[in-house]
Motif scaffolding. Structure first.
Motif, PDB file in Angstrom:
ATOM      1  N   VAL A 195      42.653  32.595  46.748  1.00  0.00           N
ATOM      2  CA  VAL A 195      43.714  31.602  46.806  1.00  0.00           C
ATOM      3  C   VAL A 195      43.917  31.194  48.254  1.00  0.00           C
ATOM      4  O   VAL A 195      43.763  32.012  49.174  1.00  0.00           O
ATOM      5  CB  VAL A 195      45.024  32.169  46.195  1.00  0.00           C
ATOM      6  CG1 VAL A 195      45.571  33.319  47.022  1.00  0.00           C
ATOM      7  CG2 VAL A 195      46.071  31.083  46.029  1.00  0.00           C
TER       8      VAL A 195
ATOM      9  N   VAL B 181      38.224  36.216  42.786  1.00  0.00           N
ATOM     10  CA  VAL B 181      39.334  35.274  42.695  1.00  0.00           C
ATOM     11  C   VAL B 181      39.957  35.145  44.078  1.00  0.00           C
ATOM     12  O   VAL B 181      40.248  36.144  44.738  1.00  0.00           O
ATOM     13  CB  VAL B 181      40.397  35.751  41.682  1.00  0.00           C
ATOM     14  CG1 VAL B 181      41.564  34.771  41.620  1.00  0.00           C
ATOM     15  CG2 VAL B 181      39.778  35.929  40.300  1.00  0.00           C
TER      16      VAL B 181
ATOM     17  N   ILE C 230      47.494  34.736  42.183  1.00  0.00           N
ATOM     18  CA  ILE C 230      46.348  35.576  41.838  1.00  0.00           C
ATOM     19  C   ILE C 230      46.633  36.401  40.588  1.00  0.00           C
ATOM     20  O   ILE C 230      45.798  36.492  39.676  1.00  0.00           O
ATOM     21  CB  ILE C 230      45.976  36.491  43.025  1.00  0.00           C
ATOM     22  CG1 ILE C 230      45.272  35.659  44.116  1.00  0.00           C
ATOM     23  CG2 ILE C 230      45.070  37.639  42.571  1.00  0.00           C
ATOM     24  CD1 ILE C 230      44.878  36.447  45.336  1.00  0.00           C
TER      25      ILE C 230
ATOM     26  N   LYS D  38      41.069  43.733  47.878  1.00  0.00           N
ATOM     27  CA  LYS D  38      41.855  42.636  48.448  1.00  0.00           C
ATOM     28  C   LYS D  38      41.489  42.418  49.911  1.00  0.00           C
ATOM     29  O   LYS D  38      41.470  43.346  50.713  1.00  0.00           O
ATOM     30  CB  LYS D  38      43.348  42.959  48.321  1.00  0.00           C
ATOM     31  CG  LYS D  38      44.270  41.905  48.930  1.00  0.00           C
ATOM     32  CD  LYS D  38      45.724  42.329  48.790  1.00  0.00           C
ATOM     33  CE  LYS D  38      46.662  41.388  49.526  1.00  0.00           C
ATOM     34  NZ  LYS D  38      48.076  41.834  49.443  1.00  0.00           N
TER      35      LYS D  38
ATOM     36  N   LEU E 177      43.570  27.711  43.980  1.00  0.00           N
ATOM     37  CA  LEU E 177      43.008  29.008  43.606  1.00  0.00           C
ATOM     38  C   LEU E 177      41.596  28.783  43.089  1.00  0.00           C
ATOM     39  O   LEU E 177      41.332  27.760  42.466  1.00  0.00           O
ATOM     40  CB  LEU E 177      43.880  29.665  42.538  1.00  0.00           C
ATOM     41  CG  LEU E 177      43.424  31.000  41.944  1.00  0.00           C
ATOM     42  CD1 LEU E 177      44.632  31.888  41.673  1.00  0.00           C
ATOM     43  CD2 LEU E 177      42.644  30.790  40.635  1.00  0.00           C
TER      44      LEU E 177
ATOM     45  N   GLN F 109      41.503  37.048  48.879  1.00  0.00           N
ATOM     46  CA  GLN F 109      40.486  37.190  47.829  1.00  0.00           C
ATOM     47  C   GLN F 109      40.516  38.589  47.246  1.00  0.00           C
ATOM     48  O   GLN F 109      40.779  39.559  47.962  1.00  0.00           O
ATOM     49  CB  GLN F 109      39.092  36.896  48.386  1.00  0.00           C
ATOM     50  CG  GLN F 109      38.868  35.442  48.741  1.00  0.00           C
ATOM     51  CD  GLN F 109      37.408  35.078  48.696  1.00  0.00           C
ATOM     52  OE1 GLN F 109      37.015  34.148  48.004  1.00  0.00           O
ATOM     53  NE2 GLN F 109      36.580  35.795  49.415  1.00  0.00           N
TER      54      GLN F 109
END
Length: 380
Positions: A202, A200, A214, A224, A189, A165
């Motif tokens: 995945v 965001v 991503i 991250k 995703l 993420q």
């Protein structure tokens, strides 16, 4: 040192269990290998049934609310959902609040303390002051996908998925909505609101180009976070006086792979079993925990795993075709329950409509039937 219950892991499942046991008067020690409580890598998308199961009020930790959803196939076919779908909760303060409630009810906690193994029926833990032996009546592993307690039992798990993420510095998700894009088979995703930003994520296998997926959405990002995610539940969750709960037991939804709801519900069932065993002075944990968990979630797990197995064998064109067929029933399945994903969709479609879907795609449903039989045999 001797305790009634040693809980390894201080996530929502371990924290909820510690709270329930301490409230019932048991001497509970919770240990966690991390120095600071709270999981940053979880999406925090929690359905309303999940919120009801948590032992604390989540309102102070809600960062967004989700009222719409879009599922999108590889070729861009979209299915929309609306309603009270979920709240987005910051897991770090939530996890800490659950532990605080457990502590206020008499539980004890040690952070930065690692479970090493069992020797002469005592737990070996490693903390700031070195190795220590802890005597216990019952031991619970709530210590995640790479559970050390599960290793003691000698139980193996399927290779976990990988979740990544990141934060986008601008809002790219719909207002009060999320988007889930199928990338390959059942791997996907997702994009969802986080305050005035978007997050965001995945999910896929280690061989998948996860960071490429991503960057297709958000070339520039921050924050991250990477985490392993269980693939499927274990067949059994306890042996003798040792039990597993949450990610350690693989208690995740088969499609979204979310684990908070199934883990916290498991913690409630396990607490009831441990309290009953303790009051009867049993040397082992009685088995109603495992039996009741499978009674509640067995169909959802097995049917979901079968559906996932079929999806993983489909190419993008076949996935687009399935989405196109489902669009005809968009209005029927729009009241999506994120905590009971497959069963809620099925319940909203009538028998004759389900039969029509089956007859329109016989090859797909033959594959699904074979996969379903295989999944049921796996858990016999």
């Amino acid at each position: 040192m001797r305790v009634d219950v040693l809980v390894v892991g201080a996530g929502p499942a371990g924290g909820s269990l510690s709270f329930l046991l301490a409230r019932a008067g048991l001497n509970v020690l919770t240990i966690d290998s991390k120095r600071f409580i709270g999981k940053k890598s979880c999406s925090g998308i929690l359905g309303y049934k999940c919120l009801e199961e948590l032992p604390v009020n989540v309102d102070p930790f809600v960062v967004s609310e989700i009222k719409t959803g879009i599922f999108e196939s590889p070729g861009g076919v979209k299915i929309r959902f609306e309603g009270r779908i979920a709240k987005v909760v910051d897991r770090v303060p939530l996890d800490r609040e659950i532990i605080d409630v457990a502590l206020s009810n008499g539980a004890k906690i040690r952070t930065g303390c690692r479970f090493v193994g069992i020797e002469n029926e005592k737990a070996i833990i490693l903390g700031e002051n070195g190795y220590e032996k802890i005597s216990f009546k019952y031991l619970v592993g709530a210590d995640g996908v790479y559970s050390k307690v599960r290793d003691v039992l000698g139980w193996k798990i399927e290779a976990p998925y990988l979740g990544i993420q990141v934060f986008s510095n601008k809002r790219i998700s719909p207002e009060e909505g999320f988007i889930a894009k199928i990338k390959r088979g059942s791997r996907f995703l997702w994009i969802y609101p986080w305050g005035d930003r978007s997050r965001v994520g995945v999910l896929g296998k280690r061989i998948d180009p996860l960071m490429e997926w991503i960057r297709e959405i958000v070339p520039s990002f921050t924050g991250k976070e990477v985490a392993a995610i269980p693939s499927m539940p274990l067949k059994s969750f306890h042996k003798g006086n040792v039990a597993l709960v949450g990610d350690a037991a693989g208690q995740v939804k088969p499609l979204s792979r979310g684990g908070v709801y199934l883990g916290v519900k498991g913690a409630k069932l396990l607490a009831s079993s441990i309290i009953d065993s303790y009051e009867r002075d049993l040397p082992v944990i009685e088995d109603s925990y495992e039996r009741m968990w499978w009674r509640l979630f067995g169909f959802e797990i097995k049917a979901g795993l079968a559906f996932r197995k079929v999806l993983d064998r489909m190419n993008p064109r076949e996935l687009d075709s399935i989405f196109s067929s489902l669009r005809d029933y968009e209005a029927k399945i729009s009241s999506f329950d994120i905590d009971h994903q497959l069963s809620s969709a099925l319940m909203n479609v009538g028998f004759l409509e389900r039969l029509k879907i089956v007859l329109s795609r016989p090859k797909f449903f033959i594959r699904l039937l074979h996969a379903l039989i295989s999944c049921y045999l796996t858990y016999l």
